[in-house]
Write a protein that holds these residues in place. Structure first.
Motif, PDB file in Angstrom:
ATOM      1  N   LEU A 134       0.846  -1.190   0.000  1.00  0.00           N
ATOM      2  CA  LEU A 134       0.000   0.000   0.000  1.00  0.00           C
ATOM      3  C   LEU A 134       0.880   1.239   0.000  1.00  0.00           C
ATOM      4  O   LEU A 134       1.894   1.289   0.708  1.00  0.00           O
ATOM      5  N   HIS A 135       0.495   2.230  -0.804  1.00  0.00           N
ATOM      6  CA  HIS A 135       1.278   3.451  -0.961  1.00  0.00           C
ATOM      7  C   HIS A 135       0.354   4.656  -0.894  1.00  0.00           C
ATOM      8  O   HIS A 135      -0.819   4.578  -1.276  1.00  0.00           O
ATOM      9  N   ASP A 136       0.903   5.777  -0.454  1.00  0.00           N
ATOM     10  CA  ASP A 136       0.150   7.023  -0.513  1.00  0.00           C
ATOM     11  C   ASP A 136      -0.022   7.435  -1.966  1.00  0.00           C
ATOM     12  O   ASP A 136       0.817   7.130  -2.817  1.00  0.00           O
ATOM     13  N   LEU A 137      -1.108   8.129  -2.244  1.00  0.00           N
ATOM     14  CA  LEU A 137      -1.339   8.687  -3.574  1.00  0.00           C
ATOM     15  C   LEU A 137      -0.484   9.933  -3.764  1.00  0.00           C
ATOM     16  O   LEU A 137      -0.056  10.546  -2.778  1.00  0.00           O
ATOM     17  N   PRO A 138      -0.236  10.346  -5.004  1.00  0.00           N
ATOM     18  CA  PRO A 138       0.550  11.566  -5.224  1.00  0.00           C
ATOM     19  C   PRO A 138      -0.089  12.795  -4.579  1.00  0.00           C
ATOM     20  O   PRO A 138       0.606  13.714  -4.169  1.00  0.00           O
ATOM     21  N   ALA A 139      -1.399  12.806  -4.487  1.00  0.00           N
ATOM     22  CA  ALA A 139      -2.156  13.857  -3.804  1.00  0.00           C
ATOM     23  C   ALA A 139      -3.354  13.183  -3.142  1.00  0.00           C
ATOM     24  O   ALA A 139      -3.946  12.272  -3.731  1.00  0.00           O
ATOM     25  N   PRO A 140      -3.702  13.587  -1.943  1.00  0.00           N
ATOM     26  CA  PRO A 140      -4.822  12.922  -1.267  1.00  0.00           C
ATOM     27  C   PRO A 140      -6.155  13.226  -1.945  1.00  0.00           C
ATOM     28  O   PRO A 140      -6.377  14.325  -2.452  1.00  0.00           O
ATOM     29  N   LEU A 141      -7.016  12.225  -1.956  1.00  0.00           N
ATOM     30  CA  LEU A 141      -8.389  12.398  -2.429  1.00  0.00           C
ATOM     31  C   LEU A 141      -9.270  12.719  -1.223  1.00  0.00           C
ATOM     32  O   LEU A 141      -8.893  12.445  -0.087  1.00  0.00           O
ATOM     33  N   PRO A 142     -10.455  13.276  -1.462  1.00  0.00           N
ATOM     34  CA  PRO A 142     -11.378  13.484  -0.339  1.00  0.00           C
ATOM     35  C   PRO A 142     -11.640  12.154   0.371  1.00  0.00           C
ATOM     36  O   PRO A 142     -11.611  11.094  -0.247  1.00  0.00           O
TER      37      PRO A 142
END
Length: 176
Positions: A134-142
Motif C-alpha cells: 500500500l502506498h500514498d497517492l501523489p495527492a490525497p483524495l477526499p
C-alpha cells in the motif's frame, strides 16, 4: 436480513418505495426526509503487488499516471467513484482494465504490474492474501464517508443491524 446491490439514486428510490429498509454506502449528506448515520470514514491508497519494480515509495504525479491501473467499475463502464476527484487534481490514469469489485482487482494487482486505487482499510484486509503493498497517492483524495440512509420511522431490526455494523467497523479500525 437480505443484502443486495442497488446503487446511488436507485437505492434512494427503493427506500422511498419501501422496497428496502436501509442503504449503506456513499451518498450526499443532505437527503431530505431520510435519516443519515455515519458508519465510518476511510482514505484511498495506491495498491500494488509487493516488490513492484516501478514503485519504491509515494509515487509522483507523473509516475502515478504512467502506471497501468485496474479500475473498480461496478457497471463495467470504466467509470469510478474517484474519476471526478482525480480530474479536479489534474491527474489522469491509464486504465487498462475495469472490474466490478475490489476483490477481483486485488487478485489482478497481486499477479501483475498493474495497480489500483482502493480504500486503505479494505486493502489492508486483503494485503497478506495477495501479497500487496500500500502506498500514498501523489495527492490525497477526499475521504470516503460511508453512511447508512434510512426512513425516519423507528425500526428495531434496522437499529440492531446498524449497531452491529458500527461495532464491526470500530473493531476493524482498531485491528488495522
Amino acid at each position: 436480513f437480505a443484502f443486495g446491490l442497488v446503487l446511488g439514486e436507485d437505492a434512494l428510490k427503493s427506500l422511498r418505495l419501501d422496497e428496502i429498509d436501509v442503504a449503506l454506502g456513499r451518498f450526499p449528506r443532505r437527503l431530505g426526509d431520510f435519516q443519515v448515520t455515519q458508519l465510518f470514514s476511510d482514505a484511498y491508497c495506491l495498491v500494488s503487488r509487493a516488490g513492484h519494480p516501478k514503485i519504491k515509495s509515494k509515487p509522483s504525479k507523473s509516475e502515478f499516471e504512467a502506471l497501468e491501473h485496474v479500475a473498480i467499475s461496478v457497471g463495467g463502464d470504466f467509470r469510478t467513484f474517484t474519476d471526478p476527484d482525480f480530474a479536479n487534481l489534474g491527474i489522469a490514469r491509464q486504465v487498462v482494465a475495469a472490474v466490478p469489485n475490489f476483490t477481483i482487482a486485488f487478485a489482478m494487482v497481486g499477479q501483475s504490474d498493474a495497480v489500483c486505487v482502493a480504500p486503505r482499510r479494505l486493502a489492508m484486509t486483503y494485503r497478506a492474501a495477495h501479497d500487496l503493498s500500500l502506498h500514498d497517492l501523489p495527492a490525497p483524495l477526499p475521504p470516503i464517508e460511508v453512511i447508512a440512509v434510512r426512513r425516519p420511522t423507528p425500526d428495531l431490526g434496522v437499529d440492531w443491524l446498524l449497531e452491529r455494523i458500527r461495532r464491526a467497523m470500530a473493531n476493524e479500525s482498531l485491528a488495522a
